[in-house]
Design a protein around this motif. Structure first.
Motif, PDB file in Angstrom:
ATOM      1  N   ALA A  28       0.845  -1.198   0.000  1.00 29.47           N
ATOM      2  CA  ALA A  28       0.000   0.000   0.000  1.00 29.47           C
ATOM      3  C   ALA A  28       0.881   1.250   0.000  1.00 29.47           C
ATOM      4  O   ALA A  28       0.623   2.207  -0.730  1.00 29.47           O
ATOM      5  CB  ALA A  28      -0.931  -0.021   1.208  1.00 29.47           C
ATOM      6  N   HIS A  29       1.943   1.199   0.804  1.00 31.38           N
ATOM      7  CA  HIS A  29       2.860   2.348   0.864  1.00 31.38           C
ATOM      8  C   HIS A  29       3.569   2.558  -0.480  1.00 31.38           C
ATOM      9  O   HIS A  29       3.647   3.680  -0.984  1.00 31.38           O
ATOM     10  CB  HIS A  29       3.873   2.112   1.984  1.00 31.38           C
ATOM     11  N   GLN A  30       4.046   1.460  -1.065  1.00 32.25           N
ATOM     12  CA  GLN A  30       4.730   1.576  -2.372  1.00 32.25           C
ATOM     13  C   GLN A  30       3.840   2.205  -3.424  1.00 32.25           C
ATOM     14  O   GLN A  30       4.301   2.926  -4.301  1.00 32.25           O
ATOM     15  CB  GLN A  30       5.151   0.188  -2.873  1.00 32.25           C
ATOM     16  N   HIS A  31       2.540   1.935  -3.309  1.00 38.15           N
ATOM     17  CA  HIS A  31       1.599   2.477  -4.298  1.00 38.15           C
ATOM     18  C   HIS A  31       1.061   3.842  -3.887  1.00 38.15           C
ATOM     19  O   HIS A  31       0.133   4.343  -4.512  1.00 38.15           O
ATOM     20  CB  HIS A  31       0.468   1.482  -4.546  1.00 38.15           C
ATOM     21  N   GLY A  32       1.609   4.419  -2.824  1.00 35.63           N
ATOM     22  CA  GLY A  32       1.306   5.820  -2.530  1.00 35.63           C
ATOM     23  C   GLY A  32       0.294   6.077  -1.426  1.00 35.63           C
ATOM     24  O   GLY A  32      -0.080   7.229  -1.198  1.00 35.63           O
ATOM     25  N   ALA A  33      -0.156   5.033  -0.715  1.00 33.58           N
ATOM     26  CA  ALA A  33      -1.140   5.242   0.354  1.00 33.58           C
ATOM     27  C   ALA A  33      -0.470   5.802   1.607  1.00 33.58           C
ATOM     28  O   ALA A  33       0.713   5.567   1.854  1.00 33.58           O
ATOM     29  CB  ALA A  33      -1.839   3.929   0.695  1.00 33.58           C
TER      30      ALA A  33
END
Ligand code: 0WD
Length: 255
Positions: A28-33
């Motif tokens: 999720a973090h890698q995808h910008g969340a």
């Protein structure tokens, strides 16, 4: 930019860096969340805080799902941290007395049946009740289940019954929350060596069995579950709700 850019969410169930919740949080973090974590008790706080820092995530506090006041407190803290509201909640929580994750299901005690169903099934509904209030523009709720909900599996016992109830609650919650554009889905993950899994009798044998028999001839990783989770909380899956997606190297077609 990114699949989850501008999305904010709460992750429950990170115990350590092998947790499925951690695999999902990383994706999720890698995808910008933007993320917030809870922890269960002081011992896990020390594990969760450094992990949260790695992802620039907030730690909003203690949440033990057997204590409704702590769920309320965690969601109130989440609402303060994200005044705009949240877009997703990741629920990666389960528990059963280890002594009953071996031998026969028929021996399950009433006390452990109640506790297992409360923590592994009802807690998702309890979380949905609080999440609904913070999801003003719709959202996505995600939980984790296992094939033992669908078929008898050795040693899974009362957890299989709890996961069957959890999968049913995914469908009921999806129907309740659909009008508010809140989607409710689950990932049925193949076996992965985590803290929770180590309580299941003969777990190494289950892993080997999957390696020999799953169509992809291997087990899956927390990162692979994480990537599917990123899809389920993203707008790419906006037409899906009430779904149970298998991330199990295909085991469910042969098992
Ligand atoms: O093979 C596997 N590992 C699979 C796990 C295959 C398919 C599904 N799952 C599910 C589990 O059933 C669970 O729902 O994935 C979810 C996450 O489990 P995990 O990542 O395998 O295990 P773990 O890293 O141990 O995280 C589960 C956490 C707890 O950790 P411990 O091990 O300390 O019990 O659930 C949390 C806790 O952090 N938890 C609670 N959180 C709040 N209140 C509670 C509670 N009462 N009880 C457990």
């Amino acid at each position: 930019t990114g699949l989850l850019a501008g999305k904010r969410g709460l992750v429950l169930g990170v115990a350590n860096n092998r947790s499925i919740a951690w695999g999902i949080a990383k994706s999720a973090h890698q995808h910008g969340a933007q993320l917030a974590f809870t922890y269960q008790g002081e011992a896990l706080k020390k594990r969760v805080e450094p992990l949260a820092r790695e992802l620039d995530a907030a730690v909003v506090g203690h949440c033990d799902v057997t204590d409704p006041a702590s769920i309320d407190a965690a969601f109130e803290a989440t609402g303060r941290h994200f005044p705009e509201g949240i877009d997703f909640v990741i629920h990666c929580i389960a528990f059963s007395d280890k002594d009953e994750l071996t031998g026969r299901y028929i021996e399950t005690s009433e006390a452990n049946f109640s506790k297992s169903l409360l923590i592994s099934c009802y807690s998702f509904t309890a979380v949905a009740q609080r999440a609904e209030k913070l999801m003003r523009n719709g959202g996505s709720l995600l939980t984790l289940t296992y094939y033992g909900a669908e078929k008898w599996m050795p040693h899974y016992n009362v957890m299989g019954v709890a996961k069957a109830a959890l999968e049913a609650s995914v469908r009921y919650l999806a129907a309740d929350l659909g009008p508010q554009k809140i989607r409710v889905n689950a990932i049925s993950a193949g076996p992965i060596k985590t803290l929770a899994a180590s309580g299941i009798g003969d777990f190494r044998y289950i892993l080997k069995w999957n390696e020999y028999n799953a169509p992809l001839r291997r087990t899956v990783t927390i990162d692979e579950v994480g990537e599917t989770a990123a899809y389920l909380i993203s707008d790419m899956s906006r037409g899906m709700t009430g779904e149970i997606l298998h991330v199990d190297a295909g085991y469910h077609v042969v098992g």
